[in-house]
Design a protein around this motif. Structure first.
Motif, PDB file in Angstrom:
ATOM      1  N   ASN A   1      -4.087  18.461   0.156  1.00 46.22           N
ATOM      2  CA  ASN A   1      -4.954  17.542   0.813  1.00 46.22           C
ATOM      3  C   ASN A   1      -4.996  17.903   2.139  1.00 46.22           C
ATOM      4  O   ASN A   1      -5.480  17.081   3.123  1.00 46.22           O
TER       5      ASN A   1
ATOM      6  N   ASP B   1       0.779  -1.094  -0.062  1.00 44.96           N
ATOM      7  CA  ASP B   1      -0.119  -0.023   0.011  1.00 44.96           C
ATOM      8  C   ASP B   1       0.800   1.274   0.137  1.00 44.96           C
ATOM      9  O   ASP B   1       1.420   1.438   0.981  1.00 44.96           O
ATOM     10  N   ASP B   2       0.809   2.080  -1.243  1.00 45.74           N
ATOM     11  CA  ASP B   2       1.906   2.888  -1.248  1.00 45.74           C
ATOM     12  C   ASP B   2       1.004   4.372  -1.495  1.00 45.74           C
ATOM     13  O   ASP B   2       1.599   5.486  -1.309  1.00 45.74           O
ATOM     14  N   ARG B   3      -0.165   4.188  -0.427  1.00 47.00           N
ATOM     15  CA  ARG B   3      -0.896   5.654  -0.489  1.00 47.00           C
ATOM     16  C   ARG B   3      -0.061   6.384   0.693  1.00 47.00           C
ATOM     17  O   ARG B   3       0.140   5.975   1.502  1.00 47.00           O
TER      18      ARG B   3
ATOM     19  N   GLN C   1      -4.382   9.348   3.520  1.00 48.84           N
ATOM     20  CA  GLN C   1      -5.232   8.316   3.003  1.00 48.84           C
ATOM     21  C   GLN C   1      -5.522   7.120   3.779  1.00 48.84           C
ATOM     22  O   GLN C   1      -6.296   6.160   3.484  1.00 48.84           O
ATOM     23  N   GLN C   2      -4.859   7.021   4.900  1.00 46.43           N
ATOM     24  CA  GLN C   2      -4.724   5.960   5.627  1.00 46.43           C
ATOM     25  C   GLN C   2      -5.302   5.962   7.183  1.00 46.43           C
ATOM     26  O   GLN C   2      -4.606   5.647   8.153  1.00 46.43           O
TER      27      GLN C   2
END
Length: 296
Positions: free
Chosen positions: A176, A85-87, A91-92
């Motif tokens: 963001n 998971d490279d987010r 976003q996590q």
């Protein structure tokens, strides 16, 4: 500067064991060996809000395990999940809710394990020939049997810098970021440039400001997915801004009084000109360093 989040793991990483297949096998077979209990890349926490560990029983010899090191005589491992998971961190949020509860040492252990687990999950094929790779050196390497290429876990260097001019700081709000949240400018170090050159380039690109006298302050590993945040300070030659709106929602100058008010205030206070970065981020500690330096 106070200890930063994701630092202070306290583990003997035992490189001499990684490089010795026989000793590594002994560690894996040890009745004291433990593997990090996780749900993919997300940690599982016990009732005491510490990381959960379990025995290696039932994993099987073919399980891909990363050797994290030795703590109090116990070999510690992490299992490579089926996918990475490279987010980015923002976003996590479910993972952040869990790790925000961890004590400092557990957070540091999790951060290192997460970066390694994620890298292995996303690098199962050779970048040279495309064939499947095999885990090697206790998980600190992957080898390609087909073309004999060796691949190593990567860490991407990122400069994050306080830019100062006449006792004020230049801070930016990322695309963001929540409303009113500002932080230090940051950017990846590009191939063929030094840390100092990256600071100069990034500030000019993002804010149109020319800086000089770049100095290093501190660094922080950041496991989303695997950066090394290099905290710096630089002096600006002027305050005129040309903001790159593809990188930042806004950027502005903030006085020492405004920074102090934000760092010591309540986030619900509408009178604050901006909200500082969270305490887990190195940017928060850079702002504290700057305020304390001004009192010297």
């Amino acid at each position: 500067m106070a200890s930063l989040a994701f630092t202070g793991h306290g583990i003997d990483r035992a490189d001499h064991v990684r490089a010795d297949p026989e000793r590594l096998a002994e560690c894996r077979a040890s009745p004291q060996a433990l593997v990090l209990d996780s749900d993919g890349l997300a940690p599982k926490l016990g009732k005491d809000r510490h990381l959960l560990w379990r025995s290696l029983d039932g994993l099987g010899e073919k399980a891909e395990l990363v050797f994290l090191g030795i703590r109090e005589g116990a070999p510690l491992f992490a299992e490579v999940p089926t996918s990475g998971d490279d987010r980015p961190a923002y976003q996590q949020r479910p993972v952040w809710r869990e790790i925000a509860l961890l004590p400092a040492q557990d957070l540091a252990i999790y951060g290192g394990a997460r970066s390694l687990m994620d890298w292995h999950a996303r690098h199962r094929f050779c970048s040279r020939c495309g064939k499947p790779t095999q885990i090697a050196k206790g998980g600190w390497q992957r080898n390609c049997p087909a073309c004999e290429a060796q691949h190593f876990p990567r860490t991407d260097p990122v400069t994050i810098m306080l830019v100062e001019h006449e006792d004020a700081l230049l801070l930016g709000r990322g695309l963001n970021f929540p409303e009113r949240r500002y932080s230090a400018l940051a950017g990846f170090v590009e191939p063929g440039e030094s840390m100092e050159e990256a600071v100069v380039r990034e500030v000019l690109e993002e804010a149109g400001v020319t800086v000089r006298d770049v100095s290093y302050i501190a660094s922080q590993p950041w496991p989303f997915p695997s950066q090394l945040m290099i905290g710096c300070h630089a002096m600006a030659e002027g305050r005129e801004l040309t903001v790159d709106t593809t990188e930042l929602a806004d950027a502005d100058w903030f006085s020492r009084a405004e920074v102090a008010a934000a760092m010591g205030g309540d986030e619900k206070d509408e009178s604050l000109r901006f909200l500082p970065p969270p305490e887990t981020a190195i940017a928060h500690h850079l702002l504290k360093w700057w305020l304390e330096r001004g009192r010297d």
